[in-house]
Structure formats: structure tokens, C-alpha cells
Design a protein around this motif. Structure first.
Motif, PDB file in Angstrom:
ATOM      1  N   VAL A 361      -4.561  -0.203  -3.363  1.00  0.00           N
ATOM      2  CA  VAL A 361      -5.476  -0.849  -2.417  1.00  0.00           C
ATOM      3  C   VAL A 361      -4.997  -0.495  -1.003  1.00  0.00           C
ATOM      4  CG1 VAL A 361      -6.042  -2.754  -3.961  1.00  0.00           C
ATOM      5  CG2 VAL A 361      -4.125  -2.977  -2.371  1.00  0.00           C
ATOM      6  N   SER A 362      -5.835  -0.817  -0.033  1.00  0.00           N
ATOM      7  CA  SER A 362      -5.439  -0.609   1.363  1.00  0.00           C
ATOM      8  C   SER A 362      -4.483  -1.713   1.802  1.00  0.00           C
ATOM      9  CB  SER A 362      -6.663  -0.604   2.271  1.00  0.00           C
ATOM     10  OG  SER A 362      -7.541   0.453   1.934  1.00  0.00           O
ATOM     11  N   MET A 363      -3.623  -1.375   2.741  1.00  0.00           N
ATOM     12  CA  MET A 363      -2.672  -2.367   3.254  1.00  0.00           C
ATOM     13  C   MET A 363      -3.428  -3.399   4.087  1.00  0.00           C
ATOM     14  SD  MET A 363       0.583  -3.111   3.175  1.00  0.00           S
ATOM     15  CE  MET A 363       1.492  -1.578   2.884  1.00  0.00           C
ATOM     16  N   PRO A 364      -3.414  -4.664   3.664  1.00  0.00           N
ATOM     17  CA  PRO A 364      -4.170  -5.677   4.419  1.00  0.00           C
ATOM     18  C   PRO A 364      -3.375  -6.177   5.618  1.00  0.00           C
ATOM     19  CG  PRO A 364      -3.142  -6.691   2.512  1.00  0.00           C
ATOM     20  CD  PRO A 364      -2.781  -5.214   2.462  1.00  0.00           C
ATOM     21  N   ALA A 365      -4.062  -6.330   6.731  1.00  0.00           N
ATOM     22  CA  ALA A 365      -3.423  -6.867   7.946  1.00  0.00           C
ATOM     23  C   ALA A 365      -3.813  -8.326   8.081  1.00  0.00           C
ATOM     24  CB  ALA A 365      -3.866  -6.078   9.170  1.00  0.00           C
TER      25      ALA A 365
END
Length: 375
Positions: A361-365
Motif C-alpha cells: 500500500v502507499s505510505m499514509p501520512a
């Protein structure tokens, strides 16, 4: 008897049926899926955040240069004034009288000087013909010089009287924001007392004053403080960040606090900032370099320190101790323990040594932290 036999058979059946599941977990065929994200690599400098406050870049107390009765005030309290605007008026009557007296004195001095000049010219002719004594001519020369000096003195007295008269109009010496009126019309004001009528603050550019600790100063290294650019945002409201430039560093550390006073200049032509406001100052301590960032949810805490869980090429969970730094756009900087290309587990009940099924998954901020905040 038959009931007991049924129970034994059922129990045996449960045991037999459960064995393939345990075996399959042991073989890794049912590895639990977990979300993983590749670490973010971003070029950035190590930073430190300090609390500071804003000051006007130029402050002028408006005081009268002559005393007298304050007739009027035209100060737009809290509003903008331009250099040269009339702010107050003092009764000019006494000063106008002095101007008239000085002008009359000048006229008298000019008349006497002209008379002395004519007398000197007459005696000079008579002296040439021998009908006037040398002593009389010398006296005429002296009188001519004295009256000429009197004219100069009278001109100076007139200029002084006119200058003092002009001071009855008190004008803004700078452009800026006017404070409240401190002495109302109808009161006597005194130049000798230094009565403050109001104050003007120049706010198009503001000073940001803050203090840096010794450890942070040491990290600056040979770059020092010259022309360092900082980021300033209002402490009470995130999202109004603007750039400033350091223009002053104290000559020595304060031994009582162990800090050094620094000052930056920040643009405020939009007028959104006010002197006295508290701000956060983000100061770059190092040159920009590649930094590793991860989501806060990937970082765990144990008695031995902070760590993250990563997966290797076989899907096995590995625990890695890390050192963390500031928050940058919702991601936490990892100063030690991770390298580019590694994938961290974002959530899930997993332990080191387990085999999992990584789900990229994308790195969540997160927006909970502010840029530059350290843990």
C-alpha cells in the motif's frame, strides 16, 4: 455407554480435522495478509523547532518637540499612517508670535547693516581726500562688520522660530500602524517631560526573535548562522508558514539559560501577523541529504526503545530498532535503523519470525503532527 462412545468419536474427529490446519499454518500456506509500505526517501535537512515571538522592525514613540496646548488629534488608532501624515496639532499662537518678532528683528538688523554700509562708504571717500580721520574710518568698518553679523544672527533666530512653529504640527516620521492616542486634545503637553502621544510600528517586515540551545547550535557546524533561511508559522494556527532570513545572532550564550538569542526577518506586507504574537520557528541544522520517512503507525515502543517491523524477501517479519527525528508533512523521519527500499508493516497483530502475506500500500501520512515536531 453409547453416549460416551459418541463423545470419544466426536472428540477424535475434531482432533483429526484440526491437525491439517495447524500443519498448514506451520507450512505458511495461510500466512495472514498485512499492509506494508515502502519507506519514503526524501531529500531534506535535519531541523529543529523553537518558539519565538514577533517584534516590529521599527518602533517610534511620537513625542512633542515643543510644549503647549494640544488642539487636535487625527491618529487612525490601529490603522495605517504614511510618513508625513499630520497626527497632532499644538496651539501655534505663541510660536507664530515668536516668528513675527524674529522677522521684525531681522528687518531691523538689515536696516542697520545697510546704514553701516553707507556710512563706511562715505567715510572711505572722505578719508581718501583727507577730510576724515583714520580712526573714524576704522570705527565705520567695525560697525559694518558688527551689523552684518547681527543680520546673520537675526536670520538664524527667524529660522529657529519658524522651525519651532513647524513643530506644532506633529507628523508621522515613518509609515506603519498607529497605536492608541495616549493624550487627548485639550491637555497641555511637554517636550521636556517627553510625553508620549502615540506610537507607530512598522510592520511590513517583522523581526522573529527566538533562542537556540547549545546542542542545536553545535549541529550547525561551520555554516554558522549567516543568511540561514527559516520557516515561521503562527503558534495558534497551523498553515500560515512563511520564509524568513536570519539577520542577527547574539555575541554570547546566556549562561543562565544556555541559549543564544537569534533574530530573523519575515515579510508581512499582507498584514496578517502582529507584533507580540508567538510563532514556531523551523531552523535547518544541516545541509539537505536523503532522509527515510515512515508513517507514525509503523513505529512501536518497547522498554528497549522504538522499533519497526519489516518483511524480508520470504515474507518473514523482522524487528528493527530505529531512532526517530522530526515530523515532515505527516511522516516521521527515521534517523537510523532503516534504509531505502525496505518495507514496513503498518498494522496487524504480528510478531517477529512470523510469515505473513505482504499487501503493498502507499505510505499514509497523518496530519496530527506539525512539520519539524520531534518526539
Amino acid at each position: 455407554m453409547s453416549g460416551a462412545l459418541v463423545a470419544i468419536v466426536l472428540g477424535l474427529g475434531w482432533t483429526i480435522s484440526s491437525q491439517p490446519t495447524i500443519a498448514s499454518q506451520a507450512s505458511g500456506t495461510t500466512a495472514p495478509p498485512v499492509p506494508v509500505a515502502e519507506v519514503v526517501v526524501r531529500r531534506m535537512a535535519a531541523t529543529a523547532r523553537f518558539t519565538g515571538h514577533l517584534e516590529a522592525s521599527h518602533v517610534v514613540d511620537i513625542v512633542p518637540r515643543v510644549g503647549g496646548l494640544l488642539l487636535s488629534a487625527s491618529v487612525p488608532e490601529g490603522g495605517l499612517v504614511e510618513r508625513g501624515d499630520v497626527l497632532f496639532r499644538i496651539d501655534p499662537t505663541p510660536f507664530a508670535i515668536r516668528v513675527a518678532q524674529a522677522r521684525a528683528g531681522l528687518d531691523r538688523a538689515v536696516a542697520l547693516a545697510e546704514q553701516a554700509e553707507r556710512e563706511h562708504a562715505r567715510l572711505a571717500l572722505l578719508s581718501d581726500s583727507g577730510t576724515a580721520s583714520r580712526k573714524a574710518l576704522d570705527a565705520a568698518m567695525t560697525d559694518r562688520a558688527r551689523t552684518a553679523a547681527d543680520v546673520l544672527a537675526a536670520k538664524a533666530a527667524l529660522a529657529e522660530a519658524e522651525l519651532l512653529n513647524s513643530y506644532t504640527e506633529i507628523r508621522a516620521p515613518i509609515s506603519g500602524v498607529a497605536d492608541r492616542i495616549r493624550i487627548q486634545p485639550g491637555n497641555q503637553v511637554s517636550a521636556a517631560r517627553g510625553d508620549v502621544l502615540t506610537r507607530i510600528l512598522s510592520t511590513e517586515a517583522l523581526f522573529v526573535t527566538f533562542h537556540i540551545d547549545e546542542a542545536s547550535f553545535a549541529r550547525l557546524g561551520p555554516r554558522g548562522l549567516a543568511d540561514l533561511r527559516v520557516e515561521v508559522d503562527v503558534a495558534a494556527e497551523h498553515g500560515d508558514a512563511r520564509e524568513g532570513v536570519l539577520d542577527f545572532g547574539g555575541a554570547e550564550f546566556d549562561r543562565s539559560t544556555g541559549t543564544l538569542r537569534l533574530r530573523a526577518v519575515v515579510d508581512n506586507r499582507d498584514g496578517r501577523l502582529k507584533p507580540g504574537m508567538f510563532v514556531r520557528v523551523l531552523l535547518p541544522l544541516t545541509e539537505a541529504s536523503d532522509a527515510v520517512l515512515v508513517a507514525e503507525s509503523a513505529i512501536h515502543t518497547a522498554p528497549g526503545g522504538r522499533y519497526v517491523l519489516v518483511t524480508d524477501g520470504t515474507g518473514t517479519v523482522v524487528q528493527k530498532p530505529v531512532q526517530i527525528g522530526a515530523v515532515e508533512d505527516g511522516l516521521r523521519v527515521v534517523t537510523d535503523g532503516l534504509t531505502a527500499g525496505e518495507r514496513v508493516i503498518l498494522k496487524g497483530l504480528v510478531q517477529p519470525g512470523m510469515v505473513v502475506d505482504p499487501q503493498p500500500v502507499s505510505m499514509p501520512a497523518t496530519h496530527a503532527g506539525r512539520k519539524g515536531d520531534a518526539s
